[in-house]
Design a protein around this motif. Structure first.
Motif, PDB file in Angstrom:
ATOM      1  N   VAL A 148      -2.435   6.102   9.716  1.00 38.24           N
ATOM      2  CA  VAL A 148      -1.003   5.832   9.897  1.00 38.24           C
ATOM      3  C   VAL A 148      -0.653   4.477   9.272  1.00 38.24           C
ATOM      4  CG1 VAL A 148       0.823   5.404  11.580  1.00 38.24           C
ATOM      5  CG2 VAL A 148      -0.846   7.228  11.989  1.00 38.24           C
ATOM      6  N   ARG A 149       0.352   4.473   8.403  1.00 40.11           N
ATOM      7  CA  ARG A 149       0.749   3.221   7.735  1.00 40.11           C
ATOM      8  C   ARG A 149       2.207   2.869   7.954  1.00 40.11           C
ATOM      9  NH1 ARG A 149       2.142  -0.843   6.723  1.00 40.11           N
ATOM     10  NH2 ARG A 149       1.609  -2.321   5.055  1.00 40.11           N
ATOM     11  N   ASP A 150       3.061   3.853   8.231  1.00 39.44           N
ATOM     12  CA  ASP A 150       4.498   3.578   8.297  1.00 39.44           C
ATOM     13  C   ASP A 150       5.145   4.572   9.254  1.00 39.44           C
ATOM     14  OD1 ASP A 150       7.195   3.097   7.851  1.00 39.44           O
ATOM     15  OD2 ASP A 150       7.017   3.011   5.671  1.00 39.44           O
ATOM     16  N   THR A 167       1.792   8.445   6.633  1.00 39.77           N
ATOM     17  CA  THR A 167       0.917   7.705   5.711  1.00 39.77           C
ATOM     18  C   THR A 167       1.651   7.267   4.447  1.00 39.77           C
ATOM     19  OG1 THR A 167       0.137   9.746   4.687  1.00 39.77           O
ATOM     20  CG2 THR A 167      -1.127   8.905   6.547  1.00 39.77           C
ATOM     21  N   VAL A 206       7.892  -3.375   7.212  1.00 35.54           N
ATOM     22  CA  VAL A 206       6.837  -2.646   7.917  1.00 35.54           C
ATOM     23  C   VAL A 206       5.590  -3.524   7.974  1.00 35.54           C
ATOM     24  CG1 VAL A 206       5.491  -0.514   8.022  1.00 35.54           C
ATOM     25  CG2 VAL A 206       7.787  -0.501   6.997  1.00 35.54           C
ATOM     26  N   ARG A 242       7.999  -0.965  12.209  1.00 40.18           N
ATOM     27  CA  ARG A 242       9.026  -1.407  11.277  1.00 40.18           C
ATOM     28  C   ARG A 242      10.180  -2.087  11.987  1.00 40.18           C
ATOM     29  NH1 ARG A 242      10.337   2.033  14.421  1.00 40.18           N
ATOM     30  NH2 ARG A 242      11.327   4.043  14.066  1.00 40.18           N
ATOM     31  N   GLY A 283       2.069  -0.642  10.854  1.00 39.26           N
ATOM     32  CA  GLY A 283       2.988   0.469  10.657  1.00 39.26           C
ATOM     33  C   GLY A 283       4.302   0.345  11.401  1.00 39.26           C
ATOM     34  N   TRP A 336       6.314  -2.980   2.617  1.00 39.65           N
ATOM     35  CA  TRP A 336       5.038  -2.912   3.324  1.00 39.65           C
ATOM     36  C   TRP A 336       4.357  -4.266   3.244  1.00 39.65           C
ATOM     37  CZ3 TRP A 336       1.823   2.090   1.948  1.00 39.65           C
ATOM     38  CH2 TRP A 336       2.421   3.203   2.564  1.00 39.65           C
TER      39      TRP A 336
END
Length: 317
Positions: free
Chosen positions: A267-269, A307, A120, A126, A124, A43
């Motif tokens: 939303v992160r990933d 998340t 990522v 990737r 978010g 991340w």
């Protein structure tokens, strides 16, 4: 989209026409064949800076598209995974992690463990660097591993290399003989371009899945984004995901459903969201849901991973 019971009756009728004995009723197992890998999820905490350091958090976990689907489907429906991992401690750890989710894990053991590095960005999105290694070595699967199959799901990653490519095609034929449904996930634009779009379309059309999953970029690349003749020729139903926009279901090349997606905060990933959607969709389908209900179940499953790092439903401590 025909129900599992309808497919079973069709399969029995076809068996009768061929002079073969009718197959026993399906026991309702979702079988997923494909990759079980280690995920190394990075991340980035800031915009990625080339040729120098970028602040980041790094997570290691069990991954692989097929294993993700199996792990996320298992709490919802009886699920079995078929794959290959290295005969070492790392392979043991991956097998144990997958089994801990409730999946019936059937593995061949040879080669070296595969892994994917997932970079990522802060939004978010990737970028993936896969080395499937042992995951592509699956072959000569024990027929008993398909006992009770009601549905067989295959990510297209499994078609990248031999001997797995030929083995998956054989598994489709064997599952069909048992009256099971079949689904394929388009998986990746990079994969599709590397294999050749026309070549992949030919394979899918030959296998004729009951459901083909694709996100909007994969669907555009395959020429099925708006349904039409190509979509009708490759699958009975094509499910096109548009992120937060409504998911579309095409049957016979025509738009049959447009299903709204509930908003997801934080939303992160995006890693594993498509796998989670397939898990929720297929579990609901096996429980008798129609296409709209299956999409809603898929959306809920996808929301559970957005998340967290990778395809996990929880943030590591």
């Amino acid at each position: 989209m025909p129900s599992p019971a309808e497919r079973e009756r069709e399969g029995a009728a076809e068996a009768g026409r061929d002079g073969a004995a009718a197959r026993p009723a399906a026991a309702g197992v979702l079988v997923v064949a494909g990759d079980l890998l280690e995920d190394i999820v990075v991340w980035a905490s800031e915009p990625i800076r080339a040729a120098t350091d970028t602040a980041a958090q790094v997570f290691r976990s069990r991954g692989g598209s097929a294993a993700n689907v199996a792990a996320l489907a298992a709490p919802r429906t009886p699920t079995r995974f078929l794959g290959c991992v290295g005969p070492d401690g790392a392979g043991d750890a991956l097998a144990a992690a997958l089994a801990a989710t409730g999946v019936d894990v059937r593995l061949q053991r040879r080669g070296l463990i595969g892994a994917v590095v997932l970079l990522v960005d802060p939004q978010g999105e990737r970028t993936m660097f896969p080395d499937r290694a042992a995951a592509s070595l699956l072959e000569h699967v024990d027929p008993a591993w398909l006992d009770g199959v009601a549905w067989l799901h295959l990510p297209s990653y499994g078609f990248e290399h031999e001997p797995m490519r030929s083995e998956l095609r054989r598994l489709v034929a064997a599952a069909r003989q048992r009256g099971a449904g079949v689904s394929i996930d388009a998986s990746s634009t990079g994969l599709l371009e590397g294999l050749g779009v026309e070549r992949v379309l030919g394979w899918i059309a030959e296998l004729r899945p009951d459901v083909l999953f694709a996100n909007e970029t994969e669907a555009a690349l395959l020429g099925i984004a708006g349904g039409g003749a190509v979509a009708a020729s490759v699958a009975r139903a094509v499910v096109v995901k548009h992120g937060p926009a409504p998911t579309e279901v095409f049957e016979g090349g025509e738009l049959a459903r447009r299903v709204e997606v509930a908003p997801v905060a934080g939303v992160r990933d995006l890693t594993g969201a498509g796998d989670a959607f397939a898990a929720g969709f297929l579990a609901a389908t096996l429980q008798g849901a129609d296409a709209a209900g299956a999409c809603r179940a898929g959306h809920a499953a996808a929301a559970s991973v957005l998340t967290n790092p990778g395809a996990s439903t929880t943030r590591p401590a």
